[in-house]
Scaffold this active site. Structure first.
Site, PDB file in Angstrom:
ATOM      1  N   GLY A 213       0.826  -1.212   0.000  1.00 34.63           N
ATOM      2  CA  GLY A 213       0.000   0.000   0.000  1.00 34.63           C
ATOM      3  C   GLY A 213       0.853   1.252   0.000  1.00 34.63           C
ATOM      4  N   ASN A 214       0.228   2.400   0.215  1.00 36.93           N
ATOM      5  CA  ASN A 214       0.993   3.638   0.320  1.00 36.93           C
ATOM      6  C   ASN A 214       0.363   4.560   1.372  1.00 36.93           C
ATOM      7  OD1 ASN A 214      -0.997   5.417  -1.047  1.00 36.93           O
ATOM      8  ND2 ASN A 214      -0.523   4.119  -2.812  1.00 36.93           N
ATOM      9  N   ARG A 215       0.954   5.715   1.586  1.00 36.41           N
ATOM     10  CA  ARG A 215       0.560   6.581   2.706  1.00 36.41           C
ATOM     11  C   ARG A 215      -0.606   7.516   2.407  1.00 36.41           C
ATOM     12  NH1 ARG A 215       4.626   5.839   6.335  1.00 36.41           N
ATOM     13  NH2 ARG A 215       6.678   5.349   5.468  1.00 36.41           N
TER      14      ARG A 215
END
Ligand code: C5P
Length: 408
Positions: A213-215
Site C-alpha cells: 500500500g501507500n501513505r
C-alpha cells in the site's frame, strides 16, 4: 472549522422547535456561522423550554428571535424581511407539531409565518420519538411536504430520549451541514455536470492477509469531491484505501486494487464531464497472489515477491477518450519527491491531461495524510500556477476554478 465558500455571507434562517434535540442545534448554528453564513435563529415557544435564545445569539452573533418578535412595533414585520432575504431555511429539530403546521399552511407563530413566507429552499430535520414519527398523520404530512419540494434530512436510526431505539433521532449537526451543502449547491455553476473523482491509495494483495500500500489518506480527493458537491455537480467518488466519511450527496464506489480502480474509473467516466484522478494508485502489483497465507519456515531467508506494473489508469482513460467521448476534461496529480515540475510536465503530456496538480510529497506540511498542501497547477497550454501552502479544501477550490474554465 474552515470558512466554506458556498456559505460565505449566505442568509440562513435556522428554525428550532421544541424537541430535546434542540440543544444540538446550537452546535449547528455555530458550525454554519463558522462556515461564513449569517444565521438568524427562530425559536418556537416550546423550543425555549429546552434552550434559550441567548445561546443562539451568542454563537451566531445575531439576534435570535422568539414569538415575542412577531408582535414588535419597531420595524417592518420581521418575517417578511427574513422570508425574502433568506438563501436557505433549515428547521432542526422539526417536531411533529411544526411538520403538521407546515403541511397545512398554518402560520400561528414566528417560525411557521417565516416558513410560509420563505422563497428559498427549506430543509426539514425531523426529530421525535419513534411512535410519533411512524404515526400515519406525521408520515402523511411529511409526504405532502416532500411533494411540495421541501427537503427532508433524516431522521436517523438510534436511541431516542425515551429509551426507544428506532427511527426518530435528529441527524448530527455535521451531517445536516453536509445535507445543506447539497441543497444550497444545487443552483451553482456545476449543476448537471457529472464529475468523477478518485481518492486514497490502492492495496495490491500479496496473499490473503498482506498487501502493498501507500501513505495516501484520501483527504485531497475527498476535498475535491466535497467542493464539486458545493458547486452542484453530480459526483462519483471512487475510493481505494481511505477511512474518511462519504460527503453527503456523493455516490461512493469502494475498490481495492489498481485493476479494480481502473475498471471502475473507465465505467464511471465514460459519460462524465470530468475526471479528477487524485488517488495514489500503486505502480506495481505482485505478479501472482498466493492463495493461502505465505508461511515463514526455517529455511525461508530471502523470500522474493516478483512485482509487475499495474494498469496505468490515465493511459487507459486517454485511449477511451480517443474512441468515445468521455470524460471531456481529465485532471491528474503528480506526487513527487524530486524534479517535481519536470516530472509533472512529462506526465501532463504523456497522459493527455488538461491539467496536472504537482505535489511535492517530501515536505512535512504537504502531500500525504496532512490537512495542508502546497501544489503547482500546470496546464496543457503551458500555464504554470504555483500556489502557496493552504488547506486541502482551498486547493480543491483552486482546482475547481480551473475545471470550470476548462469545461466552458
Ligand atoms: O505517472 P504517475 O502514475 O505517477 O502519475 C500520477 C497520476 O496518474 C495520478 O493522477 C494518479 O492518480 C494516476 N495514476 C494512474 N494509474 C496508475 C498510477 C497513477 O492513473 N497506475
Amino acid at each position: 472549522m474552515d470558512m466554506i465558500p458556498l456559505f460565505h455571507n449566505k442568509h440562513i434562517v435556522l428554525g428550532v422547535c421544541g424537541g430535546i434535540a434542540a440543544y444540538k442545534t446550537a452546535d449547528l448554528a455555530s458550525k454554519l456561522t463558522q462556515a461564513g453564513a449569517l444565521v438568524d435563529c427562530i425559536l418556537t415557544e416550546s423550543a425555549t423550554k429546552f434552550i434559550g435564545p441567548v445561546t443562539f445569539a451568542a454563537v451566531t452573533g445575531r439576534a435570535a428571535l422568539t414569538d415575542a418578535d412577531l408582535w414588535r412595533t419597531d420595524a417592518h414585520v420581521p418575517h417578511v424581511q427574513l422570508g425574502e432575504s433568506a438563501d436557505l431555511t433549515i428547521i432542526a429539530p422539526a417536531t411533529a407539531n411544526t411538520l403538521a403546521k407546515l403541511a397545512h399552511g398554518q402560520a400561528d407563530n414566528m417560525l411557521s409565518v417565516v416558513a410560509l413566507a420563505a422563497r428559498c429552499p427549506i430543509i426539514l430535520v425531523p426529530a421525535m420519538d419513534g411512535g410519533m414519527w411512524s404515526n400515519a398523520a406525521t408520515q402523511a404530512n411529511v409526504e405532502t411536504l416532500r411533494q411540495r419540494g421541501f427537503n427532508v434530512c433524516g431522521p436517523a436510526m438510534g436511541r431516542m430520549a425515551s429509551g426507544l431505539v428506532g427511527a426518530g433521532r435528529m441527524e448530527e449537526p455535521a451531517d445536516i451541514l453536509g445535507f445543506a451543502r447539497v441543497v444550497l449547491g444545487k443552483r451553482s455553476a456545476f449543476s448537471g455536470q457529472k464529475i468523477v473523482v478518485t481518492a486514497g491509495g490502492t492495496h495490491e494483495a500479496i496473499d490473503p492477509v498482506r498487501f502493498i500500500g501507500n501513505r495516501s489518506s484520501g483527504k485531497q480527493g475527498f476535498a475535491i469531491a466535497q467542493a464539486a458537491i458545493d458547486r452542484g455537480a453530480d459526483v462519483t467518488l471512487i475510493v481505494g484505501a481511505s477511512a474518511l466519511p462519504t460527503p453527503f450527496g456523493v455516490t461512493r464506489i469502494n475498490v481495492e486494487s489498481a485493476q479494480q480502480m481502473c475498471e471502475a474509473v473507465l465505467a464511471a467516466s465514460r459519460e462524465a464531464d470530468a475526471l479528477v484522478m487524485a488517488a495514489a494508485v500503486a505502480d506495481f502489483q505482485a505478479a501472482s497472489q498466493a492463495d493461502q497465507k505465505i508461511k515463514k519456515t526455517k529455511d525461508t531467508v530471502d523470500l522474493e515477491v516478483k512485482l509487475v506494473r499495474t494498469p496505468d489508469i490515465l493511459q487507459a482513460v486517454k485511449e477511451q477518450r480517443e474512441k468515445t467521448s468521455g470524460p471531456r476534461v481529465t485532471i491528474g496529480f503528480a506526487a513527487e519527491t524530486q524534479n517535481l515540475l519536470a516530472n509533472a510536465t512529462s506526465k501532463l503530456h504523456s497522459k493527455g491531461l488538461d491539467l496536472i496538480i504537482a505535489n511535492d510529497v517530501s515536505a512535512s506540511d504537504a502531500g500525504f495524510a496532512v490537512d495542508t498542501n502546497r501544489v503547482t497547477l500546470l496546464d496543457a497550454g503551458g500555464g504554470v500556477e504555483p500556489l502557496p501552502i493552504m488547506s486541502k479544501a482551498q486547493v480543491a477550490e483552486h482546482v475547481l476554478n480551473r475545471l470550470a474554465a476548462l469545461l466552458k
